[in-house]
Design a protein around this motif. Structure first.
Motif, PDB file in Angstrom:
ATOM      1  N   TYR A 295     -10.702  -0.435  -0.343  1.00 46.17           N
ATOM      2  CA  TYR A 295     -11.787   0.294  -0.349  1.00 46.17           C
ATOM      3  C   TYR A 295     -13.196  -0.327  -0.866  1.00 46.17           C
ATOM      4  CZ  TYR A 295     -14.819   4.043  -2.269  1.00 46.17           C
ATOM      5  OH  TYR A 295     -15.703   5.221  -2.478  1.00 46.17           O
TER       6      TYR A 295
ATOM      7  N   ARG B 173      -2.399   1.135  -5.987  1.00 44.98           N
ATOM      8  CA  ARG B 173      -3.758   1.448  -6.324  1.00 44.98           C
ATOM      9  C   ARG B 173      -4.495  -0.061  -6.341  1.00 44.98           C
ATOM     10  NH1 ARG B 173      -5.435   6.487  -5.321  1.00 44.98           N
ATOM     11  NH2 ARG B 173      -7.045   6.034  -6.882  1.00 44.98           N
TER      12      ARG B 173
ATOM     13  N   TRP C 256      -5.212  -0.544  -2.635  1.00 43.86           N
ATOM     14  CA  TRP C 256      -6.232   0.544  -2.236  1.00 43.86           C
ATOM     15  C   TRP C 256      -7.734   0.161  -2.973  1.00 43.86           C
ATOM     16  CZ3 TRP C 256      -9.406   3.166  -5.693  1.00 43.86           C
ATOM     17  CH2 TRP C 256     -10.247   4.279  -5.121  1.00 43.86           C
TER      18      TRP C 256
ATOM     19  N   GLU D 182      -4.868  -0.775   6.147  1.00 40.58           N
ATOM     20  CA  GLU D 182      -4.811   0.518   6.159  1.00 40.58           C
ATOM     21  C   GLU D 182      -3.957   0.878   7.475  1.00 40.58           C
ATOM     22  OE1 GLU D 182      -5.074   2.460   4.027  1.00 40.58           O
ATOM     23  OE2 GLU D 182      -5.917   1.446   2.242  1.00 40.58           O
TER      24      GLU D 182
ATOM     25  N   ARG E 250       0.729  -1.372   0.123  1.00 40.94           N
ATOM     26  CA  ARG E 250       0.207   0.031  -0.072  1.00 40.94           C
ATOM     27  C   ARG E 250       0.771   1.022   0.003  1.00 40.94           C
ATOM     28  NH1 ARG E 250      -2.736   3.441  -0.957  1.00 40.94           N
ATOM     29  NH2 ARG E 250      -4.441   4.370  -0.184  1.00 40.94           N
TER      30      ARG E 250
END
Length: 243
Positions: A71, A64, A67, A125, A55
């Motif tokens: 997400y 990405r 991510w 995250e 990440r």
């Protein structure tokens, strides 16, 4: 009036020992809840550490991609993810004819997969954020010692990030423990599943769900206390100085 004796009589089922009725087994209640939680947290953390490194990668494609994964899993309800894995995958003939179908047909395995992917997204995250917040002095000291980038990440950055991630990760563990309650909706008899079965047998709504809530509350206090001990052990250097 709440029937306290009824709650005491049903405690063996919530604790995972059965209560003499065929609807319950030795893996009911608290035992199954802790199994789901422990296994999903273990595999989720093992998955989150490398994903956290990816990440923060300077490679935009890698960063990405991770991510997008975090997400999607953080932006959709865990219940929906569980239903997609448990009910949705069975609609594909290629899945039913593959070797994986022997496992994906089991609600237990599907719950583990859903919980693992969900907690890994949040933990990724958390770890990535702490890697970004690593103090520049630690980086400079590692470079001054002649460490390569890989060695610096393995011996300095990642261990420091994991220690500083403890407060945020403790919240994720508590939230994950409470989220395991959705397992009861795919036929698993965790704490909430046992409460629903006791309710369907007795038509007493308050007693079984209050008992389940008491177990969740006790587990929450236990995990908070354990993480407080861990923070005192590994984050003592960040605590304010006592004069």
């Amino acid at each position: 009036m709440i029937d306290v004796q009824f709650m005491l009589d049903k405690l063996p089922a919530f604790l995972g020992g059965g209560d003499g009725q065929p609807v319950f087994s030795v893996t009911d209640g608290l035992v199954l809840t802790l199994e789901l939680l422990g296994i999903s947290l273990f595999f989720g953390l093992c998955l989150a550490v490398p994903l956290g490194l990816m990440r923060v990668s300077r490679n935009r494609f890698v960063s990405r991609a991770v991510w997008l994964y975090t997400y999607v899993f953080r932006g959709t309800p865990l219940l929906v993810q569980l239903f997609i894995i448990y009910y949705g995958l069975s609609q594909f003939e290629a899945v039913r004819e593959s070797w994986a179908w022997a496992y994906l047909r089991e609600a237990y395995v599907c719950a583990i997969i859903a919980f693992t992917l969900n907690t890994a997204a949040y933990t990724t995250e958390i770890i990535a954020g702490q890697i970004r917040n690593t103090h520049w002095g630690e980086i400079e000291a590692a470079k001054a010692m002649g460490m390569s980038k890989g060695l610096m990440m393995r011996r300095i950055v990642v261990p420091s990030a994991l220690r500083r991630a403890l407060p945020a990760y403790s919240n994720e563990v508590v939230m994950m423990m409470q989220s395991t309650s959705v397992a009861g909706l795919v036929t698993l008899a965790d704490l909430t599943g046992v409460a629903r079965r006791v309710f369907s047998d007795s038509y007493l709504p308050f007693e079984p769900f209050l008992t389940a809530a008491a177990f969740y509350l006790a587990l929450t206090f236990l995990f908070v206390w354990l993480f407080k001990l861990a923070e005192r052990r590994w984050l003592a250097y960040l605590a304010p100085r006592k004069h």
